[in-house]
Design an enzyme around this catalytic site. Structure first.
Site, PDB file in Angstrom:
ATOM      1  N   ASN A   1      44.858  42.891  45.236  1.00 29.87           N
ATOM      2  CA  ASN A   1      44.762  44.024  44.311  1.00 29.87           C
ATOM      3  C   ASN A   1      43.902  43.668  43.095  1.00 29.87           C
ATOM      4  O   ASN A   1      43.880  42.515  42.647  1.00 29.87           O
ATOM      5  CB  ASN A   1      46.140  44.562  43.906  1.00 29.87           C
ATOM      6  CG  ASN A   1      47.084  43.540  43.337  1.00 29.87           C
ATOM      7  OD1 ASN A   1      46.951  42.355  43.577  1.00 29.87           O
ATOM      8  ND2 ASN A   1      48.047  43.997  42.557  1.00 29.87           N
ATOM      9  N   VAL A   2      43.202  44.666  42.600  1.00 32.97           N
ATOM     10  CA  VAL A   2      42.293  44.503  41.465  1.00 32.97           C
ATOM     11  C   VAL A   2      42.569  45.654  40.505  1.00 32.97           C
ATOM     12  O   VAL A   2      42.218  46.804  40.786  1.00 32.97           O
ATOM     13  CB  VAL A   2      40.821  44.510  41.924  1.00 32.97           C
ATOM     14  CG1 VAL A   2      39.885  44.383  40.717  1.00 32.97           C
ATOM     15  CG2 VAL A   2      40.551  43.388  42.921  1.00 32.97           C
ATOM     16  N   GLU A   3      43.215  45.334  39.384  1.00 30.87           N
ATOM     17  CA  GLU A   3      43.618  46.379  38.433  1.00 30.87           C
ATOM     18  C   GLU A   3      42.515  46.638  37.395  1.00 30.87           C
ATOM     19  O   GLU A   3      41.461  46.001  37.416  1.00 30.87           O
ATOM     20  CB  GLU A   3      44.949  45.978  37.792  1.00 30.87           C
ATOM     21  CG  GLU A   3      46.046  45.891  38.856  1.00 30.87           C
ATOM     22  CD  GLU A   3      47.415  45.553  38.300  1.00 30.87           C
ATOM     23  OE1 GLU A   3      47.515  45.137  37.124  1.00 30.87           O
ATOM     24  OE2 GLU A   3      48.395  45.706  39.059  1.00 30.87           O
TER      25      GLU A   3
ATOM     26  N   CYS B   1      44.491  48.900  45.144  1.00 24.80           N
ATOM     27  CA  CYS B   1      45.462  48.160  45.942  1.00 24.80           C
ATOM     28  C   CYS B   1      44.732  47.124  46.798  1.00 24.80           C
ATOM     29  O   CYS B   1      43.536  47.271  47.097  1.00 24.80           O
ATOM     30  CB  CYS B   1      46.237  49.098  46.856  1.00 24.80           C
ATOM     31  SG  CYS B   1      47.580  49.989  46.037  1.00 24.80           S
TER      32      CYS B   1
ATOM     33  N   GLU C   1      44.915  46.708  49.836  1.00 25.33           N
ATOM     34  CA  GLU C   1      44.445  47.301  51.090  1.00 25.33           C
ATOM     35  C   GLU C   1      43.060  47.926  50.927  1.00 25.33           C
ATOM     36  O   GLU C   1      42.310  48.035  51.898  1.00 25.33           O
ATOM     37  CB  GLU C   1      45.444  48.349  51.577  1.00 25.33           C
ATOM     38  CG  GLU C   1      46.770  47.774  52.056  1.00 25.33           C
ATOM     39  CD  GLU C   1      47.784  47.549  50.935  1.00 25.33           C
ATOM     40  OE1 GLU C   1      47.397  47.518  49.753  1.00 25.33           O
ATOM     41  OE2 GLU C   1      48.978  47.406  51.256  1.00 25.33           O
TER      42      GLU C   1
ATOM     43  N   CYS D   1      52.111  50.521  50.310  1.00 26.64           N
ATOM     44  CA  CYS D   1      52.459  51.804  49.703  1.00 26.64           C
ATOM     45  C   CYS D   1      51.971  52.955  50.593  1.00 26.64           C
ATOM     46  O   CYS D   1      51.209  52.750  51.540  1.00 26.64           O
ATOM     47  CB  CYS D   1      51.865  51.908  48.292  1.00 26.64           C
ATOM     48  SG  CYS D   1      50.095  52.253  48.243  1.00 26.64           S
TER      49      CYS D   1
ATOM     50  N   CYS E   1      48.233  53.488  51.006  1.00 28.88           N
ATOM     51  CA  CYS E   1      47.612  52.427  51.793  1.00 28.88           C
ATOM     52  C   CYS E   1      47.955  52.545  53.267  1.00 28.88           C
ATOM     53  O   CYS E   1      47.174  52.134  54.128  1.00 28.88           O
ATOM     54  CB  CYS E   1      47.990  51.074  51.220  1.00 28.88           C
ATOM     55  SG  CYS E   1      47.174  50.822  49.631  1.00 28.88           S
TER      56      CYS E   1
HETATM   57  N1  THU Z   1      49.905  47.287  45.341  1.00 27.75           N
HETATM   58  C1  THU Z   1      49.048  46.926  46.360  1.00 27.75           C
HETATM   59  O1  THU Z   1      48.037  46.268  46.121  1.00 27.75           O
HETATM   60  N2  THU Z   1      49.354  47.334  47.611  1.00 27.75           N
HETATM   61  C2  THU Z   1      50.496  47.996  47.966  1.00 27.75           C
HETATM   62  O2  THU Z   1      50.637  48.399  49.117  1.00 27.75           O
HETATM   63  C3  THU Z   1      51.549  48.181  46.961  1.00 27.75           C
HETATM   64  C4  THU Z   1      51.102  48.091  45.552  1.00 27.75           C
HETATM   65  C5  THU Z   1      49.555  46.883  43.974  1.00 27.75           C
HETATM   66  C6  THU Z   1      49.030  48.007  43.123  1.00 27.75           C
HETATM   67  C7  THU Z   1      49.290  47.459  41.728  1.00 27.75           C
HETATM   68  O3  THU Z   1      48.178  46.658  41.350  1.00 27.75           O
HETATM   69  C8  THU Z   1      50.517  46.580  41.896  1.00 27.75           C
HETATM   70  O4  THU Z   1      50.679  46.394  43.292  1.00 27.75           O
HETATM   71  C9  THU Z   1      51.792  47.175  41.304  1.00 27.75           C
HETATM   72  O5  THU Z   1      52.006  48.451  41.810  1.00 27.75           O
END
Ligand code: THU
Length: 135
Positions: free
Chosen positions: A50-52, A61, A63, A94, A97
């Site tokens: 994940n890259v915020e 996410c 994915e 999630c 995804c």
């Molecule tokens: N996140 C993912 O990267 N994939 C998922 O399927 C669930 C959530 C990340 C998004 C966010 O950066 C962090 O988890 C908290 O929600």
């Protein structure tokens, strides 16, 4: 190429790849790093983290990175998928995804979940997909 059956796959190795990707996550806002890994039907292993973003809603996410790598490394179909949290424990993808995975793996994509190995059809029942647009 026929995808290998669930029992032929080294899920521990796949999860190790997801953990490695998780170690490169950029998650300063949630503090919740995620890593994913998948097998492609030609034998490739691809990963994502994940890259915020400071604009919180723009975070990607893990994915998202995975499907981008899939396409950018030659395309193909996803056959096996796993997702881990910051402790390296199995995590469910999630809802959004699951839809991303459906596009490239379809209902038969096998997911490692806390409840065992399940096809995507059980994680995303009655999915909307490319087939609907072809009608
Ligand atoms: N996140 C993912 O990267 N994939 C998922 O399927 C669930 C959530 C990340 C998004 C966010 O950066 C962090 O988890 C908290 O929600």
């Amino acid at each position: 190429m026929t995808s290998p059956a669930a029992h032929d796959v080294d899920w521990d190795k796949l999860r190790a790849a997801a953990r490695d990707a998780m170690s490169r996550a950029y998650a300063p806002y949630s503090g919740y790093p995620v890593g994913v890994a998948a097998l492609v039907d030609d034998g490739r292993t691809i990963t994502g983290c994940n890259v915020e973003n400071a604009s919180y809603g723009l975070g990607l996410c893990a994915e998202c990175g995975l499907v981008s790598e899939l396409q950018n490394s030659g395309g193909g179909r996803l056959t096996h998928f796993t997702c881990v949290d910051g402790d390296g424990e199995i995590l469910v993808p999630c809802g959004r995804c699951r839809q991303l995975l459906y596009e490239f793996g379809g209902p038969e994509l096998l997911l490692q979940t806390p409840a065992g190995i399940l096809p995507l059809s059980e994680m995303l029942p009655q999915a909307f997909g490319p087939g609907h647009l072809r009608k």
